[in-house]
Motif scaffolding. Structure first.
Motif, PDB file in Angstrom:
ATOM      1  N   GLY A 102       0.702  -1.133  -0.058  1.00 32.52           N
ATOM      2  CA  GLY A 102      -0.062   0.105   0.015  1.00 32.52           C
ATOM      3  C   GLY A 102       0.653   1.395   0.063  1.00 32.52           C
ATOM      4  N   ALA A 103       1.962   1.299   0.986  1.00 29.93           N
ATOM      5  CA  ALA A 103       2.880   2.332   0.747  1.00 29.93           C
ATOM      6  C   ALA A 103       3.577   2.470  -0.471  1.00 29.93           C
ATOM      7  CB  ALA A 103       3.844   2.252   1.965  1.00 29.93           C
ATOM      8  N   SER A 104       3.881   1.548  -0.920  1.00 27.95           N
ATOM      9  CA  SER A 104       4.649   1.536  -2.318  1.00 27.95           C
ATOM     10  C   SER A 104       3.739   2.228  -3.461  1.00 27.95           C
ATOM     11  CB  SER A 104       5.128   0.283  -2.799  1.00 27.95           C
ATOM     12  OG  SER A 104       6.437   0.078  -2.118  1.00 27.95           O
ATOM     13  N   LEU A 105       2.320   1.689  -3.595  1.00 28.83           N
ATOM     14  CA  LEU A 105       1.202   2.179  -4.295  1.00 28.83           C
ATOM     15  C   LEU A 105       1.014   3.810  -4.052  1.00 28.83           C
ATOM     16  CD1 LEU A 105      -0.793  -0.815  -4.588  1.00 28.83           C
ATOM     17  CD2 LEU A 105       0.468   0.180  -6.571  1.00 28.83           C
ATOM     18  N   ASP A 106       1.095   4.087  -2.794  1.00 32.06           N
ATOM     19  CA  ASP A 106       0.689   5.366  -2.512  1.00 32.06           C
ATOM     20  C   ASP A 106       1.725   6.396  -3.021  1.00 32.06           C
ATOM     21  OD1 ASP A 106      -1.768   4.909  -1.283  1.00 32.06           O
ATOM     22  OD2 ASP A 106      -1.004   4.816   0.561  1.00 32.06           O
ATOM     23  N   ARG A 107       3.121   5.877  -2.809  1.00 25.80           N
ATOM     24  CA  ARG A 107       4.280   6.807  -3.303  1.00 25.80           C
ATOM     25  C   ARG A 107       4.549   6.746  -4.621  1.00 25.80           C
ATOM     26  NH1 ARG A 107       6.788   4.152   1.147  1.00 25.80           N
ATOM     27  NH2 ARG A 107       7.891   2.775  -0.399  1.00 25.80           N
ATOM     28  N   TRP A 108       3.909   5.972  -5.398  1.00 24.69           N
ATOM     29  CA  TRP A 108       4.004   5.730  -6.849  1.00 24.69           C
ATOM     30  C   TRP A 108       3.242   7.046  -7.769  1.00 24.69           C
ATOM     31  CZ3 TRP A 108       1.103   2.478 -10.444  1.00 24.69           C
ATOM     32  CH2 TRP A 108       1.527   2.436 -11.921  1.00 24.69           C
ATOM     33  N   ALA A 109       3.891   7.877  -8.475  1.00 25.76           N
ATOM     34  CA  ALA A 109       3.267   9.014  -9.079  1.00 25.76           C
ATOM     35  C   ALA A 109       3.230   8.483 -10.686  1.00 25.76           C
ATOM     36  CB  ALA A 109       4.289  10.353  -9.098  1.00 25.76           C
ATOM     37  N   PRO A 110       2.146   8.080 -11.207  1.00 29.11           N
ATOM     38  CA  PRO A 110       1.987   7.325 -12.319  1.00 29.11           C
ATOM     39  C   PRO A 110       2.069   8.672 -13.352  1.00 29.11           C
ATOM     40  CG  PRO A 110       0.568   6.419 -11.006  1.00 29.11           C
ATOM     41  CD  PRO A 110       1.040   7.425 -10.194  1.00 29.11           C
ATOM     42  N   SER A 111       2.509   8.333 -14.490  1.00 27.58           N
ATOM     43  CA  SER A 111       2.749   9.505 -15.624  1.00 27.58           C
ATOM     44  C   SER A 111       1.651   9.668 -16.492  1.00 27.58           C
ATOM     45  CB  SER A 111       3.944   9.295 -16.514  1.00 27.58           C
ATOM     46  OG  SER A 111       4.001   7.692 -17.074  1.00 27.58           O
ATOM     47  N   ASP A 112       0.840   8.687 -16.363  1.00 26.54           N
ATOM     48  CA  ASP A 112      -0.462   8.889 -17.366  1.00 26.54           C
ATOM     49  C   ASP A 112      -1.734   8.330 -16.694  1.00 26.54           C
ATOM     50  OD1 ASP A 112      -0.558   6.021 -17.941  1.00 26.54           O
ATOM     51  OD2 ASP A 112       0.829   6.327 -19.245  1.00 26.54           O
ATOM     52  N   SER A 113      -2.893   8.569 -17.131  1.00 30.13           N
ATOM     53  CA  SER A 113      -4.282   8.072 -16.485  1.00 30.13           C
ATOM     54  C   SER A 113      -4.487   6.729 -16.610  1.00 30.13           C
ATOM     55  CB  SER A 113      -5.377   8.939 -17.496  1.00 30.13           C
ATOM     56  OG  SER A 113      -5.448   8.443 -18.716  1.00 30.13           O
ATOM     57  N   THR A 115      -6.875   0.618  -9.036  1.00 32.65           N
ATOM     58  CA  THR A 115      -7.546  -0.624  -8.902  1.00 32.65           C
ATOM     59  C   THR A 115      -6.522  -1.525  -8.155  1.00 32.65           C
ATOM     60  OG1 THR A 115      -8.189  -0.459 -11.153  1.00 32.65           O
ATOM     61  CG2 THR A 115      -7.798  -2.783 -10.467  1.00 32.65           C
ATOM     62  N   MET A 116      -5.459  -1.498  -7.852  1.00 32.37           N
ATOM     63  CA  MET A 116      -4.563  -2.057  -7.095  1.00 32.37           C
ATOM     64  C   MET A 116      -4.681  -1.955  -5.567  1.00 32.37           C
ATOM     65  SD  MET A 116      -0.770  -2.477  -9.206  1.00 32.37           S
ATOM     66  CE  MET A 116      -0.522  -3.882 -10.408  1.00 32.37           C
ATOM     67  N   LEU A 117      -4.919  -0.778  -5.556  1.00 32.55           N
ATOM     68  CA  LEU A 117      -5.099  -0.400  -4.070  1.00 32.55           C
ATOM     69  C   LEU A 117      -6.468  -0.816  -3.571  1.00 32.55           C
ATOM     70  CD1 LEU A 117      -3.814   3.542  -4.058  1.00 32.55           C
ATOM     71  CD2 LEU A 117      -3.052   1.758  -2.600  1.00 32.55           C
ATOM     72  N   ALA A 118      -7.510  -0.876  -4.509  1.00 29.82           N
ATOM     73  CA  ALA A 118      -8.880  -1.281  -4.128  1.00 29.82           C
ATOM     74  C   ALA A 118      -8.737  -3.097  -3.783  1.00 29.82           C
ATOM     75  CB  ALA A 118      -9.659  -1.229  -5.051  1.00 29.82           C
ATOM     76  N   PHE A 119      -7.959  -3.790  -4.830  1.00 32.34           N
ATOM     77  CA  PHE A 119      -7.846  -4.811  -4.608  1.00 32.34           C
ATOM     78  C   PHE A 119      -7.084  -5.239  -3.176  1.00 32.34           C
ATOM     79  CE2 PHE A 119      -5.156  -8.932  -5.083  1.00 32.34           C
ATOM     80  CZ  PHE A 119      -6.116  -9.852  -5.324  1.00 32.34           C
ATOM     81  N   LEU A 120      -6.299  -4.685  -2.975  1.00 32.13           N
ATOM     82  CA  LEU A 120      -4.998  -4.644  -1.818  1.00 32.13           C
ATOM     83  C   LEU A 120      -6.085  -4.447  -0.400  1.00 32.13           C
ATOM     84  CD1 LEU A 120      -2.382  -5.048  -0.405  1.00 32.13           C
ATOM     85  CD2 LEU A 120      -1.937  -2.469  -0.412  1.00 32.13           C
ATOM     86  N   ASP A 121      -7.087  -3.384  -0.429  1.00 34.45           N
ATOM     87  CA  ASP A 121      -7.869  -3.118   0.601  1.00 34.45           C
ATOM     88  C   ASP A 121      -8.818  -4.172   0.626  1.00 34.45           C
ATOM     89  OD1 ASP A 121      -6.143  -0.679   1.094  1.00 34.45           O
ATOM     90  OD2 ASP A 121      -7.741   0.498  -0.036  1.00 34.45           O
ATOM     91  N   SER A 122      -9.376  -4.632  -0.018  1.00 36.96           N
ATOM     92  CA  SER A 122     -10.178  -5.811   0.082  1.00 36.96           C
ATOM     93  C   SER A 122      -9.934  -7.004   0.286  1.00 36.96           C
ATOM     94  CB  SER A 122     -11.194  -5.666  -1.151  1.00 36.96           C
ATOM     95  OG  SER A 122     -10.505  -6.194  -2.462  1.00 36.96           O
ATOM     96  N   ASN A 123      -8.391  -7.403   0.261  1.00 36.88           N
ATOM     97  CA  ASN A 123      -7.899  -8.632   0.373  1.00 36.88           C
ATOM     98  C   ASN A 123      -6.846  -8.763   1.385  1.00 36.88           C
ATOM     99  OD1 ASN A 123      -6.951 -11.492  -0.155  1.00 36.88           O
ATOM    100  ND2 ASN A 123      -7.684 -11.217  -2.463  1.00 36.88           N
ATOM    101  N   PRO A 124      -7.144  -9.275   2.320  1.00 32.91           N
ATOM    102  CA  PRO A 124      -5.907  -9.183   3.452  1.00 32.91           C
ATOM    103  C   PRO A 124      -4.611 -10.200   2.963  1.00 32.91           C
ATOM    104  CG  PRO A 124      -7.450 -10.381   4.456  1.00 32.91           C
ATOM    105  CD  PRO A 124      -8.240  -9.829   3.030  1.00 32.91           C
TER     106      PRO A 124
END
Length: 183
Positions: A11-22, A30-39
């Motif tokens: 989660g922290a890695s995904l939060d820190r990542w600044a994607p270059s496009d939409s 989507t990955m954050l949602a998957f992570l949040d819904s799946n321990p």
């Protein structure tokens, strides 16, 4: 190590990542949602899918990339694989996989993700699943000599501008371009 520590690091890695496009921002959400819904999102036993960690391994000059001829994929790709219970963070997993697959000691990893990707695969479960791959930049020390592991059909350094015909060229070119921006 606690599985929750690894889970939180994703989660922290995904939060820190600044994607270059939409498209990448959509993938990040989507990955954050998957992570949040799946321990169990970091465990390879999770059939719905699981996070993996891969590494673009470059020499110190950034002109050569270390690629593995993956036995299941049948193409030249970056190093990487599953997170393990012994990995405290996803960055640790990326560095461990790069070290194991390259045989190179003293690799260094940039803790900020380069990129992410998701793809269907039949991995060690023997069943179709999805890899949610977090990709990191790893640098090899000067004069590093790679030693092929059992996980690879072949392992070689390639000039970044002369990749083999059977390489995942679009992926490797994209990762090399992102790495060049970090210099």
């Amino acid at each position: 190590m606690s599985a929750s520590t690894l889970w939180r690091s994703v989660g922290a890695s995904l939060d820190r990542w600044a994607p270059s496009d939409s498209n990448d921002e959509s993938l990040r959400q989507t990955m954050l949602a998957f992570l949040d819904s799946n321990p169990d999102a970091c465990l390879r036993a999770n059939e719905a899918g699981h996070f993996t960690a891969s590494s673009l391994v470059l020499d110190t000059s950034g002109t050569h990339v270390l690629l593995t001829l993956h036995p299941k994929v049948g193409r030249w790709i970056q190093l990487g694989g599953h997170c393990e219970p012994s990995d405290e963070t996803v960055v640790d997993a990326a560095l461990r996989e790069a070290t194991e697959e390259s045989g190179i000691a003293d690799l260094t990893v940039d803790p900020i993700m380069l990129s992410a990707h998701t793809h269907p695969i039949t991995c060690s479960l023997g069943k179709p699943t999805r890899h949610l791959d977090l990709r990191f930049l790893v640098r090899a020390p000067d004069g590093a000599r790679a030693v092929r592991s059992e996980e690879s059909t072949d392992l070689r350094w390639w000039p970044v501008d002369a990749l083999p015909d059977d390489a995942e060229r679009e992926t490797i070119d994209h990762l090399v371009s992102l790495a060049a921006r970090r210099r």
